[in-house]
Design an enzyme around this catalytic site. Structure first.
Site, short mmCIF file in Angstrom:
data_model
loop_
_atom_site.label_atom_id
_atom_site.label_comp_id
_atom_site.label_asym_id
_atom_site.label_seq_id
_atom_site.Cartn_x
_atom_site.Cartn_y
_atom_site.Cartn_z
N ARG A 209 15.32 40.41 -9.06
CA ARG A 209 14.08 40.87 -8.40
C ARG A 209 14.36 41.56 -7.07
NH1 ARG A 209 8.18 37.85 -7.87
NH2 ARG A 209 7.23 39.50 -6.64
N HIS B 218 13.74 48.77 1.26
CA HIS B 218 12.82 47.96 2.05
C HIS B 218 13.47 47.31 3.26
CE1 HIS B 218 10.19 48.72 -1.27
NE2 HIS B 218 9.24 47.92 -0.82
#
Ligand code: GLY
Length: 370
Positions: free
Chosen positions: A245, A252
């Site tokens: 994930r 980010h």
């Protein structure tokens, strides 16, 4: 003599839920909830801007279906994504007699979804919630997967929980009222999916830039459906972000630092676009990714109207990077591409440690190339 009492607690939970996608879906949400209820009463949480645009309209539809519902709002904007807003929401939920048999509906973009979802996860030790995302960014990313959070002054999403929604209703027609800058910002997350997992999606974006920028319905539906499928598959494989994930966080780590340095003046997707250029460059300098693919990524981001550069001091950025949740044992970790459609891994692990001095020299070189 020590007595040991074992509390056995191995649990199998089924947190599966439906993501419904369709133009014009919004007005039929209460009717769908009547047929497939999630709670006995619904508290719609939204922000001060969306309250008048969509909040009252949804409340009216609940009333037409004779379903008990209330509407609660908080000031729009990233500044509201903090623990004081959660306290405010809890008080309002109590005033409205929202109880453990009720469900929250988060109606809004990433901030509303994250704050409302976090409130749902702690209110009376947790009640169900439903996501109704109104921005592209929320429709393709933050409404799916159960990440909820609020920010601290030190950094983004530092308080939060995993709390899966019971349902997600995505109506792309809501994007027609979205400010253009916000819409374009959401496209950064769609490009992200192309780079991390789906070369076909990346190439589709390249071929359909104008249609996508003009909110062509078919193109919009295609990119939303594809993004949701990728997100859902990754979350199914690794719901608690033990490994795979983390690839959803491509770009980010620098993006969160840039948002912090800009005092949240830039939009999340804009920072993600700049962050993908930075993370991609680190991948190139480490020899993990071909420079022509990095340039291709940047060209696509630019053609979609997204920024690639922002003013920042390299040392300030590096300091801000340490507030990222991916930092492990004081080491900066990045998720990095291998080719468009696939992320780089070492022994199956996607979070790659990069030394601070390397990050600094790569960033200085990148800034020098501006
Ligand atoms: N937005 C990244 C994630 O849900 O994991």
């Amino acid at each position: 003599m020590v007595e040991v009492l074992r509390l056995n607690l191995s649990r199998v939970v089924d947190e599966s839920y439906n993501i419904l996608i369709g133009f014009g879906l919004f007005d039929s949400i209460p009717a769908d909830l009547k047929a497939n209820p999630v709670g006995e009463k619904y508290a719609i949480i939204t922000d001060s801007v969306l309250k008048d645009i969509y909040g009252r309209r949804l409340l009216e539809k609940f009333s037409e279906e004779n379903i008990d519902a209330c509407l609660i709002d908080f000031p729009a904007g990233e500044e509201s994504k903090n623990i004081s807003t959660v306290t405010h929401l809890v008080r309002r939920l109590l005033e409205h007699r929202v109880d453990r048999k009720s469900a929250i509906i988060t109606l809004g973009g990433g901030v509303v979804g994250d704050v409302g979802g976090f409130t749902a996860s702690i209110y009376m030790r947790g009640i169900p919630y439903i996501q109704v995302p109104t921005t592209l960014l929320a429709q393709v990313d933050s409404s799916i997967g159960g990440k909820t959070a609020v920010d601290m002054e030190e950094g983004k999403n530092l308080i939060g929980s995993f709390h899966q929604p019971k349902r997600v209703y995505i109506d792309p027609s809501l994007l027609k009222t979205l400010p253009r800058r916000e819409y374009l910002s959401g496209l950064a997350e769609v490009v992200k999916y192309g780079v991390i997992q789906d070369r076909d999606l990346f190439e589709y974006l390249e071929r359909n830039v104008e249609k996508i920028k003009n909110l062509d319905e078919e193109a919009l539906l295609h990119i939303i459906r594809k993004s949701c499928m990728i997100k859902k598959e990754i979350v199914e494989e690794d719901p608690l972000e033990k490994n795979k994930r983390s690839i959803l966080n491509y770009g980010h780590t620098p993006a969160h630092a840039i948002e912090r340095l800009s005092c949240y003046k830039c939009l999340h997707g804009e920072a993600v676009s700049v962050g993908m250029r930075i993370s991609g460059w680190i991948a190139v300098k480490k020899g993990f990714w071909r420079i022509d693919e990095w340039e291709r990524q940047n060209k696509l981001l630019r053609s979609l109207g997204l920024p690639l550069k922002m003013d920042f001091n390299v040392d300030d950025l590096i300091e801000a990077l340490y507030y990222d949740k991916k930092v492990e044992g004081g080491t900066l970790m990045f998720v990095l591409p291998k080719r468009i459609g696939e992320m780089f891994s070492i022994n199956g692990r996607y979070k790659i440690p990069i030394r601070e001095d390397e990050v600094r020299s790569f960033l200085l070189e990148l800034n020098g190339n501006n």
